[in-house]
Motif scaffolding. Structure first.
Motif, short mmCIF file in Angstrom:
data_model
loop_
_atom_site.label_atom_id
_atom_site.label_comp_id
_atom_site.label_asym_id
_atom_site.label_seq_id
_atom_site.Cartn_x
_atom_site.Cartn_y
_atom_site.Cartn_z
N HIS A 94 25.53 69.58 76.01
CA HIS A 94 26.72 69.15 76.73
C HIS A 94 27.74 70.29 76.76
O HIS A 94 27.79 71.11 75.83
CB HIS A 94 27.41 67.97 76.04
N ARG A 95 28.56 70.33 77.79
CA ARG A 95 29.77 71.11 77.78
C ARG A 95 30.93 70.21 77.36
O ARG A 95 30.81 69.00 77.39
CB ARG A 95 30.03 71.75 79.14
N ALA A 96 32.03 70.82 76.96
CA ALA A 96 33.20 70.05 76.52
C ALA A 96 34.09 69.69 77.70
O ALA A 96 34.26 70.48 78.62
CB ALA A 96 33.99 70.84 75.49
N ALA A 155 41.31 61.73 83.62
CA ALA A 155 42.04 62.98 83.74
C ALA A 155 41.38 63.94 84.73
O ALA A 155 42.05 64.58 85.54
CB ALA A 155 42.19 63.66 82.38
N GLN A 156 40.06 64.03 84.69
CA GLN A 156 39.36 64.92 85.60
C GLN A 156 39.54 64.48 87.05
O GLN A 156 39.75 65.30 87.94
CB GLN A 156 37.87 64.99 85.25
N GLU A 157 39.49 63.19 87.29
CA GLU A 157 39.66 62.67 88.64
C GLU A 157 41.08 62.87 89.15
O GLU A 157 41.29 63.05 90.35
CB GLU A 157 39.32 61.18 88.67
N GLU A 158 42.06 62.86 88.26
CA GLU A 158 43.45 62.96 88.68
C GLU A 158 43.89 64.41 88.89
O GLU A 158 44.59 64.71 89.85
CB GLU A 158 44.36 62.28 87.64
N VAL A 159 43.51 65.30 87.97
CA VAL A 159 44.06 66.67 88.05
C VAL A 159 43.02 67.76 87.84
O VAL A 159 43.36 68.95 87.86
CB VAL A 159 45.21 66.86 87.03
N GLY A 160 41.76 67.40 87.62
CA GLY A 160 40.75 68.41 87.33
C GLY A 160 40.35 69.21 88.55
O GLY A 160 40.29 68.68 89.66
N GLU A 161 40.07 70.48 88.35
CA GLU A 161 39.59 71.33 89.43
C GLU A 161 38.07 71.39 89.38
O GLU A 161 37.47 71.49 88.31
CB GLU A 161 40.18 72.74 89.30
N GLY A 162 37.42 71.36 90.55
CA GLY A 162 35.97 71.42 90.59
C GLY A 162 35.34 70.10 90.23
O GLY A 162 36.00 69.07 90.10
N PHE A 163 34.02 70.14 90.02
CA PHE A 163 33.28 68.90 89.76
C PHE A 163 33.47 68.36 88.35
O PHE A 163 33.36 67.18 88.11
CB PHE A 163 31.79 69.14 90.00
N GLY A 164 33.71 69.24 87.39
CA GLY A 164 33.90 68.79 86.02
C GLY A 164 32.63 68.32 85.34
O GLY A 164 32.68 67.59 84.34
N PHE A 165 31.46 68.71 85.84
CA PHE A 165 30.20 68.27 85.26
C PHE A 165 30.02 68.88 83.86
O PHE A 165 30.36 70.04 83.63
CB PHE A 165 29.02 68.67 86.13
N THR A 166 29.45 68.09 82.94
CA THR A 166 29.28 68.55 81.56
C THR A 166 27.84 68.51 81.06
O THR A 166 27.57 68.99 79.95
CB THR A 166 30.13 67.69 80.61
N TRP A 167 26.91 67.92 81.84
CA TRP A 167 25.54 67.79 81.34
C TRP A 167 24.55 67.95 82.48
O TRP A 167 24.80 67.47 83.60
CB TRP A 167 25.36 66.41 80.68
N PRO A 168 23.39 68.61 82.19
CA PRO A 168 23.08 69.39 80.99
C PRO A 168 23.82 70.73 81.02
O PRO A 168 24.14 71.24 82.09
CB PRO A 168 21.56 69.59 81.09
N SER A 181 23.07 73.78 80.63
CA SER A 181 22.48 74.94 81.31
C SER A 181 22.72 74.91 82.81
O SER A 181 22.86 75.97 83.45
CB SER A 181 20.98 75.01 81.03
N PHE A 182 22.80 73.71 83.39
CA PHE A 182 23.06 73.56 84.83
C PHE A 182 23.61 72.16 85.05
O PHE A 182 22.88 71.24 85.42
CB PHE A 182 21.78 73.77 85.64
N PRO A 183 24.92 71.96 84.79
CA PRO A 183 25.48 70.61 84.80
C PRO A 183 25.43 69.96 86.18
O PRO A 183 25.78 70.58 87.18
CB PRO A 183 26.94 70.84 84.37
#
Length: 235
Positions: A226-228, A182-195, A197-199
């Protein structure tokens, strides 16, 4: 040249992520997945913030009877869980099944969400961790996950979880295809979730088949490392 070459490679790999925008529009199903953190005393408030307005939330590193599970039980009518993973839903959940994906204990589940627009088969998984030079166990769990998905003949499938596999890790090709990201298809930005504090990477994923994604993103999770990951779909 020492600066330009790495910059060019980075641009080719990540440029589309920066430029991509979500199509938006109406959605029938909004979901999130989050590793709440096994020693996170704030996990209850974290999932409450994430769950607002969503139809389903998957969680990993749950403590049985812990603050995250208690909070989600108050928000959602239906849930399924096994060991440290769980799914909470405002839609009825049927046909539960639980799996060992190569860890020696069950850390994955399957259930069917009965939405007004039709059934959606949902998997929640927490695959083995990977470290530089030590990916054999993670790779084995990826292979087991692939077997489950390939054997599933459901028209619509969602896979939510901490797959311990970055978006650009070749290991993720075990699952994409047959699923889409889903992130690759329609997500905005990098979508990083870890860590959190600074994904700098994304081990948390929302993969799908037979649905149309409308948006994908990231949400904070208080106290977790993690972020969600979040996403919405039309059925």
């Amino acid at each position: 040249m020492a600066v330009l070459l790495p910059a060019l490679v980075w641009g080719v790999m990540f440029g589309p992520d920066v430029l991509r925008s979500s199509p938006g529009g109406a959605s029938d199903l909004s979901v999130a997945t989050v590793n709440v953190g096994v020693r996170n005393n704030s996990s209850g408030s974290a999932v409450r913030a994430i769950a607002e307005g969503l139809d389903m939330v998957a969680a990993q590193e749950l403590t049985p009877g812990g603050p995250a599970a208690k909070a989600l039980n108050k928000i959602f009518k239906f849930h399924r869980n096994v060991s440290t993973v769980g799914l909470w839903s405002r839609f009825p959940l049927s046909e539960p099944d639980y799996f060992d994906v190569g860890l020696g204990w069950e850390r994955a589940l399957r259930t069917v969400a009965k939405t007004p627009e039709g059934d959606v088969t949902v998997y929640v998984m927490h695959l083995a961790s990977a470290r530089p030079g030590h990916t054999a166990t993670r790779d084995r769990t990826l292979a087991e996950a692939r077997k489950l998905i390939e054997a599933d003949k459901s028209e619509r499938i969602l896979l939510l979880g901490d797959l311990n596999t970055a978006t650009y890790d070749r290991g993720l090709s075990n699952l994409t295809p047959p699923l889409l990201n889903a992130q690759e298809e329609v997500g905005e930005g990098f979508g990083f979730t870890w860590p959190s504090s600074f994904p700098i990477t994304r081990p948390d994923h929302i993969l799908y088949k037979g649905l149309k994604p409308t948006r994908a993103g990231v949400a904070p999770a208080t106290g977790s490392d993690h972020r969600a990951a979040t996403a919405s779909f039309r059925l």
